[in-house]
Structure formats: structure tokens, C-alpha cells
Write a protein that holds these residues in place. Structure first.
Motif, short mmCIF file in Angstrom:
data_model
loop_
_atom_site.label_atom_id
_atom_site.label_comp_id
_atom_site.label_asym_id
_atom_site.label_seq_id
_atom_site.Cartn_x
_atom_site.Cartn_y
_atom_site.Cartn_z
N GLY A 1 0.71 -1.16 -0.07
CA GLY A 1 -0.10 0.05 0.00
C GLY A 1 0.94 1.13 -0.13
N GLY A 2 0.25 2.32 -0.23
CA GLY A 2 1.02 3.57 -0.39
C GLY A 2 1.14 4.22 1.24
N VAL A 3 2.35 4.91 1.30
CA VAL A 3 2.66 5.44 2.46
C VAL A 3 2.87 6.97 2.35
CG1 VAL A 3 4.42 5.54 4.32
CG2 VAL A 3 3.87 3.27 3.30
N GLY A 4 2.06 7.72 3.23
CA GLY A 4 2.25 9.33 3.08
C GLY A 4 3.67 9.70 3.88
N LEU A 5 4.18 10.67 3.12
CA LEU A 5 5.52 11.24 3.78
C LEU A 5 5.13 12.92 4.09
CD1 LEU A 5 8.14 9.86 1.00
CD2 LEU A 5 7.24 9.11 3.12
N ASP A 6 4.26 12.98 5.02
CA ASP A 6 3.97 14.03 5.29
C ASP A 6 4.90 14.87 6.33
OD1 ASP A 6 1.93 13.70 3.65
OD2 ASP A 6 0.31 13.01 5.51
N SER A 7 5.16 16.22 6.32
CA SER A 7 6.09 16.72 7.19
C SER A 7 5.94 18.23 7.04
CB SER A 7 7.69 16.35 7.03
OG SER A 7 8.55 17.12 7.62
N SER A 8 6.08 18.98 8.22
CA SER A 8 5.86 20.37 8.09
C SER A 8 7.16 20.96 7.66
CB SER A 8 5.59 20.82 9.63
OG SER A 8 6.55 20.58 10.59
N GLY A 9 8.39 20.10 7.53
CA GLY A 9 9.74 20.56 7.23
C GLY A 9 10.19 19.76 6.09
N PRO A 10 11.49 20.17 5.81
CA PRO A 10 12.30 19.54 4.70
C PRO A 10 12.32 18.03 4.81
CG PRO A 10 13.91 20.76 5.95
CD PRO A 10 12.34 20.88 6.59
N GLN A 11 12.62 17.24 3.72
CA GLN A 11 12.87 15.94 3.74
C GLN A 11 13.74 15.36 2.76
OE1 GLN A 11 8.91 13.48 4.55
NE2 GLN A 11 8.27 15.47 3.84
N ILE A 12 14.53 14.66 2.96
CA ILE A 12 15.26 13.83 1.88
C ILE A 12 14.91 12.29 1.85
CG2 ILE A 12 17.64 12.99 1.11
CD1 ILE A 12 18.87 15.56 2.29
N VAL A 13 14.55 11.73 0.60
CA VAL A 13 14.27 10.47 0.62
C VAL A 13 15.19 9.66 -0.28
CG1 VAL A 13 12.24 8.81 -0.28
CG2 VAL A 13 11.76 11.10 0.81
N LEU A 14 15.59 8.60 0.19
CA LEU A 14 16.57 7.73 -0.76
C LEU A 14 15.68 6.39 -0.79
CD1 LEU A 14 19.40 6.87 -1.53
CD2 LEU A 14 19.79 6.38 0.72
N CYS A 15 16.03 6.02 -2.15
CA CYS A 15 15.37 4.61 -2.49
C CYS A 15 16.74 3.56 -2.30
CB CYS A 15 14.95 4.42 -3.93
SG CYS A 15 14.32 2.70 -4.28
N THR A 16 16.62 2.42 -1.59
CA THR A 16 17.57 1.58 -1.39
C THR A 16 17.27 0.11 -1.89
OG1 THR A 16 16.59 1.09 0.88
CG2 THR A 16 18.45 2.65 0.80
N LYS A 17 16.06 -0.13 -2.16
CA LYS A 17 15.87 -1.44 -2.85
C LYS A 17 14.49 -1.11 -3.92
CE LYS A 17 17.24 -4.44 0.96
NZ LYS A 17 16.30 -5.29 1.98
N GLY A 18 14.49 -1.72 -5.11
CA GLY A 18 13.57 -1.50 -6.03
C GLY A 18 13.25 -0.20 -6.69
N ARG A 19 11.98 0.00 -7.02
CA ARG A 19 11.79 1.40 -7.47
C ARG A 19 10.50 1.88 -6.94
NH1 ARG A 19 14.38 3.07 -11.72
NH2 ARG A 19 12.54 4.79 -12.29
N VAL A 20 10.51 3.04 -6.70
CA VAL A 20 9.27 3.79 -5.82
C VAL A 20 8.67 4.97 -6.50
CG1 VAL A 20 8.84 4.89 -3.50
CG2 VAL A 20 10.64 3.04 -3.62
N ARG A 21 7.63 4.77 -6.63
CA ARG A 21 6.85 6.08 -7.22
C ARG A 21 6.10 7.49 -6.27
NH1 ARG A 21 3.68 3.39 -10.15
NH2 ARG A 21 4.61 3.63 -12.09
N LEU A 22 6.77 8.41 -6.14
CA LEU A 22 6.24 9.49 -5.38
C LEU A 22 5.19 10.30 -6.05
CD1 LEU A 22 9.80 10.66 -4.12
CD2 LEU A 22 8.32 8.82 -3.12
N SER A 23 4.04 10.08 -5.36
CA SER A 23 2.80 11.09 -6.01
C SER A 23 2.53 12.28 -5.11
CB SER A 23 1.66 10.19 -6.25
OG SER A 23 2.29 8.90 -7.08
N ALA A 24 2.67 13.42 -5.86
CA ALA A 24 2.29 14.63 -5.17
C ALA A 24 0.58 14.59 -5.18
CB ALA A 24 2.75 15.87 -5.71
N ARG A 25 -0.04 15.05 -4.00
CA ARG A 25 -1.56 15.13 -4.21
C ARG A 25 -1.94 16.22 -4.79
NH1 ARG A 25 -2.01 13.46 2.46
NH2 ARG A 25 -0.83 11.30 2.24
#
Length: 424
Positions: free
Chosen positions: A342-366
Motif C-alpha cells: 500500500g501507499g505510505v504518506g510522507l507528510d512533514s511540516s519541514g524539509p525531507q530527503i528520501v533515498l531508495c535503497t531497494k527496487g523502484r518507488v513512485r512518489l505522487s504529489a497530491r
């Protein structure tokens, strides 16, 4: 959200395979690659890749758009500075034995060195900045480290088992007072031994470690550590100091948090390190770099006992958070499998850095960012990350949902997220 191009640091202790493999480059690399830096450190800031093919330094972007990129909560606390740095750390050889100061110690040390006129890039500088440097290392492969002083009673038993004649009187310091004060006395004695004495005593210590291994003693891992370090760093007081520390072996997904004053050395393995964006390091051995024993003793914490291994706090079926007392950072891990896709929300009031370490990930802005002509959200509000790729999420970006592109591929799909800490 924008893709990042990150700097690789080629320190001598690094791996020729781990980072190259993560980034999909030829293996082995032509030289050791030790760290992959993701963030806005002045020494090697990440660069944002724009849709038109241009690049911009994250560091310069924070200077020109601090509130938009970092958010008011971050700028109120940290100014225009991203408070954390994310690294992939790949060690084939041991790093230096070191500790970091508290915020108060760093501020005082920085002010003192500034007043003295010592250049910030001077090799003997202890405090190039006025901030603390807590760290967390999360294993991506089996990861070995020395971290924190072992329980004093257990160390007394270890030294008794080794029974090195020239160290009997030293070991008696701890046997007479098996607590943090006894550890301070013994450590101070060992770390200040003259080189001619180390040349005599270290061969005896290493011979005792060999005997202990042949006899099948209970401190086999500790003896192997001393032998490995003794071969790499002959006549170094850090080899003696290692006899007092916890040897920690982390499996993938396990982590340790290293607060101010914790004496530690990473030995080998690949891990994801998140730390406060600071360069304050006080070394005491296993290095040719500057060592200031007096200053190190001032900041060391001699609390002893087992080093706590963190497995993370499960927030849902996919999301695990590594909680620490650090205000500067928080590390999260997201794992998917065919059963948990399932999808996982990456919600935050501040800055974030996201790193993929396995497979492929799709990031979708709402939704799209208002006035996003600068390309901060790709067409359609989606972006795919492959293994080794990372992305910057500004505080002003819309909420993002992460999903695996294909969770049925062999092995799991995984990403890590660095954000501001929620402690404090």
C-alpha cells in the motif's frame, strides 16, 4: 520534489564496491568510496536536477528561499541551515576512534577558538562550528562498530582473563573502582601512555588475545577486534582503548544512536548514517589526524553498560521510525513486499530527503504547488526513484504518497526518509 545529485567522498577507509553498486556504476570503483552525502553541507552540497537539465546547489537554494524550502519551524530553530545530513557510509577499514561534543560544549569551544584566531580549516581545530553532532547509524549490511564503554565489571573480568603482566597495575585501577570513575582513570592512563611504552605493551596485549582465542575464551570477539586494530594501527593507544568498549554487530535494519560524549569507531560494513550538520570531531586514536586528548577527556561520557540496539518503532505495516532525543533529525524506513504494497504518506511540516535503497518507488504529489514554474513538481505530480536515487522534498511541497512500482520483484522495495527531529 526534485531529484538530487550527490557527492561521493573518497576516503581511504572506504569500499570499492558498496556505493558503486548502490548507484549502478561499474564495480569495483577505481578508488575507495567511503560516503555518499545527501544534504546541504558546505563541503559537498547536493545539487537539485531541474527538468530543463540545469542544476542548482541545495545550499544556495536554502540561502535564497529559506522559508519556502525549510519551513518556518525549521528556520525559527536553525536559521537558513538544514539541520541534518544523510550519508551512505561504506567502511572496508576502521574509522578513527572519536566522540562529539554537546551543544553547550561545542558553542563554548567554538567561541574560544574563534577568539584565539585559529583558522576554521586549521588541522588542529576541534570546533569548526558551534553545534552538536549527534548521530544514528542504521545498518544496510551487517555492520560492525565499537560504541560506548562496556560494563565495568565485565571489563574487569576481560582484563583478568587476558592477564597481561605490564597492565596488571592499570587493570587494578578499574578492579578497585568498577564504575565510570574507574573507567575514566584507566582510560586516561592508557590514552596518555608514551609511545615507547606502547611499543612494549601492545605486543603483549595482542599475544594475550591470541592465547585467549586459542583457549576458546568468552571474549573472542573483543580479542579479534584488538588484533584487527593492532595490525592496522600498530603502536596506537586506540588499540588499548578498544579493550574497554562494546563491540556491536548490527544486522540490516538495526541501528545505534550516538549521543554527545559517546566514544565510538565504525569498523566495517555499509550503513545509512544521519547526523546533525556539524564537523565537530574529537579523535583519540586509530587515525593519523590531529588528536587533542585533553579536550577529548573533557567531553567524554564514561557511563558504562550495553549499547542499546534500535529496531525502530512500527507506525503501520510499512513504516518504521527510529526515535532518538535528537532535535536535528529523525530517520524513517519504509518497506514493501507483495503482501504489504500500500501507499505510505510522507507528510512533514519541514524539509525531507528520501533515498531508495531497494527496487523502484513512485512518489505522487497530491496536488500541484502554486506557481511551480521552477519545476519543483514534475509533470503530473509524480516522480520515480530507482535504487540509489534520492529526492528533495521542500517544506512547501504538497504532501507526497510513496508506492512501490512493482512489489512482486525479487526481494523487497525499500526507502529511507530523513526529516527534522520530533524530540526536544
Amino acid at each position: 520534489m526534485e531529484l538530487l545529485r550527490n557527492a561521493v567522498r573518497p576516503y581511504a577507509w572506504g569500499s570499492r564496491t558498496a556505493i558503486a553498486d548502490l548507484l549502478g556504476r561499474p564495480v569495483p570503483a577505481p578508488h575507495p568510496e567511503a560516503e555518499l552525502w545527501m544534504g546541504a553541507h558546505p563541503g559537498d552540497p547536493s545539487r537539485l536536477l531541474r527538468p530543463d537539465g540545469s542544476e542548482v546547489s541545495l545550499l544556495s537554494l536554502l540561502d535564497t528561499e529559506p522559508t519556502r524550502q525549510l519551513g518556518s519551524e525549521c528556520t525559527d530553530r536553525w536559521g537558513n541551515r538544514l539541520p541534518f545530513l544523510l550519508k551512505v557510509l561504506a567502511a572496508d577499514e576502521p574509522l578513527s576512534l572519536q566522540a562529539h561534543p554537546s551543544a553547550e560544549q561545542a558553542a563554548a569551544g567554538f567561541a574560544s577558538e574563534e577568539a584565539s584566531g585559529l583558522a576554521r580549516n586549521a588541522p588542529e581545530r576541534n570546533y569548526p562550528d558551534p553545534t552538536a553532532k549527534p548521530e544514528l547509524i542504521c545498518a544496510l549490511t551487517e555492520f560492525h562498530a565499537l560504541a560506548g564503554f562496556r560494563d565495568a565489571h565485565r571489563t574487569v573480568r576481560f582484563l583478568h582473563e587476558l592477564d597481561v603482566p605490564s597492565l596488571r597495575s592499570h587493570a587494578g585501577l578499574l578492579a578497585a573502582q568498577p564504575d565510570r570513575d574507574g573507567l575514566r582513570a584507566l582510560f586516561t592512563t592508557w590514552i596518555t601512555l608514551p609511545e615507547h611504552y606502547l611499543r612494549e605493551v601492545l605486543p603483549e596485549v595482542l599475544d594475550a588475545c591470541v592465547r585467549h582465542l586459542r583457549e576458546g575464551g568468552e571474549f573472542a570477539m573483543e580479542c579479534r577486534t584488538a588484533l584487527e586494530l593492532g595490525e592496522a594501527y600498530p603502536n596506537d593507544a586506540g588499540v588499548l582503548a578498544s579493550l574497554l568498549l562494546n563491540r556491536v554487530v548490527l544486522q540490516p535494519g538495526e541501528a545505534i544512536f550516538l549521543p554527545a560524549g559517546n566514544l565510538h569507531a565504525y569498523l566495517r560494513g555499509t550503513g545509512l548514517e544521519i547526523l546533525a550538520n556539524s564537523d565537530n570531531i574529537l579523535r583519540c586514536g586509530l587515525t593519523p589526524k590531529y588528536v587533542d586528548v585533553a579536550e577529548l577527556l573533557r567531553v567524554l561520557d564514561f557511563t558504562c553498560g550495553d549499547m542499546r540496539v534500535l529496531t525502530g518503532e512500527a507506525r503501520d505495516a510499512n513504516l518504521t521510525v527510529y526515535r532518538t532525543p535528537a532535535e536535528e533529525f529523525e530517520l524513517s524506513r519504509v518497506d514493501w513486499s507483495p503482501e504489504r504494497s500500500g501507499g505510505v504518506g510522507l507528510d512533514s511540516s519541514g524539509p525531507q530527503i528520501v533515498l531508495c535503497t531497494k527496487g523502484r518507488v513512485r512518489l505522487s504529489a497530491r496536488s500541484r504547488v502554486d506557481g511551480a514554474a521552477n519545476g519543483s513538481v514534475r509533470e503530473g505530480g509524480e516522480l520515480e526513484l530507482g535504487r540509489g536515487e534520492s529526492v528533495w522534498l521542500a517544506a512547501s511541497d504538497p504532501p507526497v504518497v510513496a508506492r512501490p512500482v512493482d512489489p512482486s520483484v525479487e526481494g523487497s522495495v525499500q526507502l529511507f526518509r530523513a526529516a527534522m527531529g520530533t524530540a526536544g
